[in-house]
Scaffold this motif. Structure first.
Motif, PDB file in Angstrom:
ATOM      1  N   GLU A 186      18.638 104.666  42.390  1.00 10.07           N
ATOM      2  CA  GLU A 186      17.347 104.283  42.812  1.00 10.07           C
ATOM      3  C   GLU A 186      17.031 102.709  42.278  1.00 10.07           C
ATOM      4  O   GLU A 186      17.477 102.390  41.599  1.00 10.07           O
ATOM      5  N   VAL A 187      16.092 102.134  43.444  1.00 13.38           N
ATOM      6  CA  VAL A 187      15.739 100.935  43.228  1.00 13.38           C
ATOM      7  C   VAL A 187      15.196 100.628  41.710  1.00 13.38           C
ATOM      8  O   VAL A 187      15.354  99.713  40.968  1.00 13.38           O
ATOM      9  N   SER A 188      14.328 101.509  41.329  1.00 10.36           N
ATOM     10  CA  SER A 188      13.415 101.268  40.178  1.00 10.36           C
ATOM     11  C   SER A 188      14.459 101.198  38.908  1.00 10.36           C
ATOM     12  O   SER A 188      14.282 100.635  37.924  1.00 10.36           O
ATOM     13  N   THR A 189      15.653 102.237  38.885  1.00  7.30           N
ATOM     14  CA  THR A 189      16.608 102.082  37.958  1.00  7.30           C
ATOM     15  C   THR A 189      17.618 100.880  38.072  1.00  7.30           C
ATOM     16  O   THR A 189      17.817 100.277  36.693  1.00  7.30           O
ATOM     17  N   LEU A 190      17.525 100.225  39.249  1.00  8.65           N
ATOM     18  CA  LEU A 190      18.518  99.059  39.294  1.00  8.65           C
ATOM     19  C   LEU A 190      17.615  97.934  38.818  1.00  8.65           C
ATOM     20  O   LEU A 190      18.039  96.969  38.144  1.00  8.65           O
ATOM     21  N   ILE A 191      16.165  98.047  39.122  1.00  8.73           N
ATOM     22  CA  ILE A 191      15.517  97.048  38.400  1.00  8.73           C
ATOM     23  C   ILE A 191      15.218  97.160  36.959  1.00  8.73           C
ATOM     24  O   ILE A 191      15.509  95.896  36.273  1.00  8.73           O
ATOM     25  N   GLU A 239      19.209  92.005  26.922  1.00  6.64           N
ATOM     26  CA  GLU A 239      20.336  91.858  26.146  1.00  6.64           C
ATOM     27  C   GLU A 239      21.168  90.677  25.845  1.00  6.64           C
ATOM     28  O   GLU A 239      21.371  90.012  25.026  1.00  6.64           O
ATOM     29  N   GLU A 240      21.317  89.969  27.020  1.00  3.30           N
ATOM     30  CA  GLU A 240      21.778  88.739  27.182  1.00  3.30           C
ATOM     31  C   GLU A 240      21.144  87.607  26.245  1.00  3.30           C
ATOM     32  O   GLU A 240      21.789  86.910  25.606  1.00  3.30           O
ATOM     33  N   ALA A 241      19.857  87.736  26.615  1.00  3.47           N
ATOM     34  CA  ALA A 241      18.843  86.862  25.835  1.00  3.47           C
ATOM     35  C   ALA A 241      18.880  86.888  24.362  1.00  3.47           C
ATOM     36  O   ALA A 241      19.165  85.784  23.566  1.00  3.47           O
ATOM     37  N   GLU A 242      18.915  88.135  23.958  1.00  4.34           N
ATOM     38  CA  GLU A 242      19.257  88.476  22.311  1.00  4.34           C
ATOM     39  C   GLU A 242      20.406  88.138  21.903  1.00  4.34           C
ATOM     40  O   GLU A 242      20.395  87.476  20.685  1.00  4.34           O
ATOM     41  N   LYS A 243      21.692  88.162  22.628  1.00  5.39           N
ATOM     42  CA  LYS A 243      22.852  87.679  22.194  1.00  5.39           C
ATOM     43  C   LYS A 243      22.513  86.183  22.141  1.00  5.39           C
ATOM     44  O   LYS A 243      23.251  85.800  21.083  1.00  5.39           O
ATOM     45  N   ILE A 244      22.247  85.610  23.063  1.00  5.02           N
ATOM     46  CA  ILE A 244      22.173  83.938  22.902  1.00  5.02           C
ATOM     47  C   ILE A 244      21.446  83.522  21.695  1.00  5.02           C
ATOM     48  O   ILE A 244      21.944  82.866  20.990  1.00  5.02           O
ATOM     49  N   ILE A 245      20.410  84.165  21.302  1.00  2.00           N
ATOM     50  CA  ILE A 245      19.801  83.798  20.378  1.00  2.00           C
ATOM     51  C   ILE A 245      20.211  84.331  19.206  1.00  2.00           C
ATOM     52  O   ILE A 245      20.363  83.604  18.062  1.00  2.00           O
ATOM     53  N   GLU A 267      15.506  89.846  39.768  1.00  2.00           N
ATOM     54  CA  GLU A 267      16.574  88.911  39.038  1.00  2.00           C
ATOM     55  C   GLU A 267      16.090  87.774  38.715  1.00  2.00           C
ATOM     56  O   GLU A 267      16.802  86.899  37.903  1.00  2.00           O
ATOM     57  N   LYS A 268      15.137  87.308  39.478  1.00  2.00           N
ATOM     58  CA  LYS A 268      14.543  85.647  39.173  1.00  2.00           C
ATOM     59  C   LYS A 268      13.903  86.035  37.678  1.00  2.00           C
ATOM     60  O   LYS A 268      14.313  85.008  36.855  1.00  2.00           O
ATOM     61  N   GLU A 295      17.622  98.382  35.046  1.00  4.14           N
ATOM     62  CA  GLU A 295      18.957  97.878  34.498  1.00  4.14           C
ATOM     63  C   GLU A 295      19.125  96.054  34.333  1.00  4.14           C
ATOM     64  O   GLU A 295      19.589  95.700  33.412  1.00  4.14           O
ATOM     65  N   VAL A 296      18.500  95.537  35.577  1.00  3.15           N
ATOM     66  CA  VAL A 296      18.430  94.253  35.435  1.00  3.15           C
ATOM     67  C   VAL A 296      17.762  93.379  34.342  1.00  3.15           C
ATOM     68  O   VAL A 296      18.282  92.661  33.742  1.00  3.15           O
ATOM     69  N   GLU A 297      16.757  94.142  34.016  1.00  2.00           N
ATOM     70  CA  GLU A 297      15.828  93.885  33.022  1.00  2.00           C
ATOM     71  C   GLU A 297      16.472  93.969  31.819  1.00  2.00           C
ATOM     72  O   GLU A 297      16.570  93.068  30.974  1.00  2.00           O
TER      73      GLU A 297
END
Lengths: 198, 107
Positions: free
Chosen positions: A2-7, A16-22, B13-14, A9-11
């Protein structure tokens, strides 16, 4: 999906990526500070060692100077009393010779006999004016022959100077010569008497 | 997927890109601060002011040792002076007796 799940997941992935960077940046930052602290410690140690080396040298020189100065003062005191003893001995010898003290008269005889025994053949004896009669008496008493008592008086505190007739041998047994010789010979003994084992 | 849904996804995504971008900026700031702090730590170590105190303490120790050594020699000199005074007559007697007593002839 579903789109909501996809959204969602993106978030989630972005977070997760941001936390890793920091987290990675924090880890690196800690390492940078840790390395700096180590380097600072090395710098301080090097500086302290340099100062310690410098001061150690200063200390060595300073203590060596004091030791030298101290030893010089110790030698000065020893020399002072050695000199005093020699001067006082000279005074006493002079007085004994002048007054014709019994010890001196015995010594005069011994000095004469000893000096004569060191010179071969005929001998000429030199004494000071005061001892002339004394030596004449000794020569007479001992029955010494083949000697001449010189008319020329020598400037000595006491004792005798004996010379062979041909002038090749001379034995100076004056008090002055003996005092000079003895100060070299028994300097160590005198120091021992004056200062013990010190 | 409807157009509306696609729009929402692109929007997200943005947002996600922005979150990562912000995180990168924050990471850079963390690193900058760490480098500044490290520089400060090293500069403080290179600054030798603290050495003055250290040097002063060592110099005082040297001074104390110097004074101790000086006192040892001063005591020794005093002791020798006393002995010299005390034994002077004995030394004079030994000299006079060595000269008048014989056995150490001239030459």
């Amino acid at each position: 999906m579903e789109v909501s799940t996809l959204i969602s997941e993106v978030e989630r992935q972005a977070m997760e990526e941001a936390e890793k960077i920091i987290a990675k940046a924090r880890e690196e930052a800690e390492k940078i500070i840790e390395d700096a602290k180590k380097k600072a410690e090395e710098i301080r140690n090097k500086q302290k060692q340099a100062v310690m080396r410098e001061l150690e040298q200063k200390k060595t020189v300073s203590l060596a100077t004091i030791r030298l100065e101290g030893k010089r003062k110790v030698l000065e005191v020893k020399y002072k009393y050695l000199r005093l003893a020699l001067d006082k001995a000279e005074e006493i010898l002079k007085e004994k010779a002048e007054t014709g003290d019994e010890d001196y008269l015995k010594a005069l005889e011994r000095l004469l006999v000893e000096a004569l025994s060191q010179v071969d053949g005929e001998a000429v004896i030199f004494v000071n004016e005061r001892d002339r009669r004394r030596v004449e008496g000794i020569l007479e008493k001992l029955g010494v022959r083949r000697v001449t008592l010189s008319d020329r008086h020598v400037d000595i505190t006491g004792g005798v100077i004996v010379q062979s007739r041909n002038g090749k041998q001379i034995f100076n047994n004056s008090l002055d010569a003996r005092l000079n010789k003895i100060k070299d010979e028994i300097g160590g003994e005198l120091i021992e008497i004056l200062f013990g084992g010190s | 997927m409807s157009l509306e849904e696609i729009k929402k996804l692109i929007e997200k995504e943005k947002e996600a890109e922005k979150i990562i971008e912000d995180a990168k900026k924050k990471a850079e700031e963390i690193m900058r601060r760490a480098r500044r702090e490290a520089e400060k730590i090293i500069k403080e170590a290179e600054n030798e002011d603290y050495l003055e105190e250290f040097k002063k303490r060592l110099e005082e120790e040297i001074k104390a040792e110097r004074e101790k050594a000086l006192k040892v020699f001063e005591r020794r000199v005093e002791e020798l002076e006393k002995l010299g005074k005390k034994n002077l007559d004995k030394a004079v007697e030994a000299l006079v007796s060595a000269i008048l007593g014989g056995g150490r002839g001239g030459g």
